[in-house]
Design a protein around this motif. Sequence first.
Motif, PDB file in Angstrom:
ATOM      1  N   MET A 216      17.790  49.147 -16.145  1.00  0.00           N
ATOM      2  CA  MET A 216      16.465  49.429 -16.696  1.00  0.00           C
ATOM      3  C   MET A 216      15.835  48.159 -17.287  1.00  0.00           C
ATOM      4  O   MET A 216      14.699  47.796 -16.962  1.00  0.00           O
ATOM      5  N   ALA A 217      16.606  47.482 -18.151  1.00  0.00           N
ATOM      6  CA  ALA A 217      16.078  46.296 -18.821  1.00  0.00           C
ATOM      7  C   ALA A 217      15.898  45.146 -17.822  1.00  0.00           C
ATOM      8  O   ALA A 217      14.924  44.398 -17.884  1.00  0.00           O
ATOM      9  N   GLY A 218      16.838  45.034 -16.878  1.00  0.00           N
ATOM     10  CA  GLY A 218      16.780  43.938 -15.899  1.00  0.00           C
ATOM     11  C   GLY A 218      15.532  44.016 -15.047  1.00  0.00           C
ATOM     12  O   GLY A 218      14.815  43.026 -14.877  1.00  0.00           O
ATOM     13  N   ILE A 219      15.250  45.208 -14.507  1.00  0.00           N
ATOM     14  CA  ILE A 219      14.075  45.370 -13.644  1.00  0.00           C
ATOM     15  C   ILE A 219      12.795  45.100 -14.438  1.00  0.00           C
ATOM     16  O   ILE A 219      11.901  44.381 -13.989  1.00  0.00           O
ATOM     17  N   THR A 220      12.726  45.686 -15.639  1.00  0.00           N
ATOM     18  CA  THR A 220      11.523  45.510 -16.454  1.00  0.00           C
ATOM     19  C   THR A 220      11.278  44.028 -16.746  1.00  0.00           C
ATOM     20  O   THR A 220      10.146  43.531 -16.631  1.00  0.00           O
ATOM     21  N   TYR A 221      12.345  43.306 -17.095  1.00  0.00           N
ATOM     22  CA  TYR A 221      12.195  41.883 -17.425  1.00  0.00           C
ATOM     23  C   TYR A 221      11.799  41.057 -16.202  1.00  0.00           C
ATOM     24  O   TYR A 221      10.898  40.217 -16.272  1.00  0.00           O
ATOM     25  N   LEU A 222      12.466  41.307 -15.065  1.00  0.00           N
ATOM     26  CA  LEU A 222      12.172  40.508 -13.866  1.00  0.00           C
ATOM     27  C   LEU A 222      10.724  40.657 -13.429  1.00  0.00           C
ATOM     28  O   LEU A 222      10.080  39.687 -13.031  1.00  0.00           O
ATOM     29  N   ILE A 223      10.192  41.882 -13.533  1.00  0.00           N
ATOM     30  CA  ILE A 223       8.799  42.113 -13.137  1.00  0.00           C
ATOM     31  C   ILE A 223       7.854  41.292 -14.009  1.00  0.00           C
ATOM     32  O   ILE A 223       6.859  40.743 -13.541  1.00  0.00           O
ATOM     33  N   ARG A 224       8.182  41.186 -15.289  1.00  0.00           N
ATOM     34  CA  ARG A 224       7.328  40.421 -16.198  1.00  0.00           C
ATOM     35  C   ARG A 224       7.537  38.921 -16.042  1.00  0.00           C
ATOM     36  O   ARG A 224       6.598  38.136 -16.134  1.00  0.00           O
ATOM     37  N   MET A 225       8.803  38.530 -15.843  1.00  0.00           N
ATOM     38  CA  MET A 225       9.148  37.115 -15.908  1.00  0.00           C
ATOM     39  C   MET A 225       8.804  36.352 -14.629  1.00  0.00           C
ATOM     40  O   MET A 225       8.239  35.251 -14.700  1.00  0.00           O
ATOM     41  N   ILE A 226       9.132  36.909 -13.460  1.00  0.00           N
ATOM     42  CA  ILE A 226       8.992  36.139 -12.220  1.00  0.00           C
ATOM     43  C   ILE A 226       7.560  35.613 -12.000  1.00  0.00           C
ATOM     44  O   ILE A 226       7.378  34.409 -11.815  1.00  0.00           O
ATOM     45  N   PRO A 227       6.533  36.483 -12.083  1.00  0.00           N
ATOM     46  CA  PRO A 227       5.180  35.928 -11.856  1.00  0.00           C
ATOM     47  C   PRO A 227       4.778  34.929 -12.946  1.00  0.00           C
ATOM     48  O   PRO A 227       4.098  33.944 -12.661  1.00  0.00           O
TER      49      PRO A 227
END
Lengths: 104, 236
Positions: A12-23
């Motif tokens: 849950m936390a990993g997906i949420t963070y990656l969506i915010r962080m990558i772009p």
Amino acid sequence: MNYSFWIYLLVMAGITYLIRMIPFVLVKEKIKNRFILSFLHYIPYAVLSVMTIPAIFSSTATTLSAAIGFAVAVLLAYFGGSLLKVAALSSAAVFIVEFIMKYI
Amino acid sequence: MKEINNFFRGITDGLPICVGYISVAFAFGIFATDSGLSVLETLLISMTNVTSAGQLAGVPIITGGGTLIELAVAQFVINLRYALMSVSLSQKIGKSVRMIDRFIIAFVNTDEVFAVASAKEGAVGRNYLYGLILTPFLGWSFGTLLGAAAGNVLPASVVSALGIAIYGMFVAIVIPEAKKDRPTLLCVIMAIALSCVFTYVPVLNSVPSGFAIIICAAAASAVFAFVSPVEVKEGE
């Protein structure tokens, strides 16, 4: 729970963070394209509006109290109320309306 | 472009978000512990996710014994809007924001933090952004803990009233800009109309809400980016 809580938490936390962080990390150049710049100008207001309506009308115990809370929020915001003031007074309006409705 | 980079201005701008978050996170804390999570588990979810809609959708999947794929897809769909916001915020940050700062700030790039940063005149710097995200993060965590540990002492009427707080904040962000700028007002009206279509029209209302948010917001923004493009200032 079918898995350990920790695995759920990680996904849950990993997906949420990656969506915010990558772009945020990848887009380093200033965008020059006028269409994209304009699109990005409108996006925050469009997203918040979509998230608010119609969801706000089912955010409290009754549609009536939510509608009055919404009206209070719009009026206060129109006349320059701060974020805190608008949020607090629309909550107060909902509370008062539901209190009155209990006794009529 | 002028850069705002004062930590305490960030704190000042973040405080209203913090207060709003305490009430919303409080409601989440009650919801998660009622669903069967422990106080510690509930707090950990808030401290590692920092997002209301995604957490609300995730808890029933976890307590209901859902699959990891189901959880991953739900989070992806609901939170994809943050990718748009991160691209938008990447255009707003000043030269003081280093690579390492991007990794940290992205963690708390919530709807409200993003909206407040976007509404600032000029660029936003690293000190300002750290000030801006600090109290909302603490408020989100603290509110969750309060709700999880002591939520059931509050009467239902108070919980109901708090339910509207986060939307009140959204209204307070959108209305001033819509009042100032007519194309933004029209864009907002179109976005709302689409949102209602995706909520009430059969078939369309089965589109997952995370996707619906993106479709509605992106369509309205694209139309107005085409019809009323913003002025591009040279030398920024």
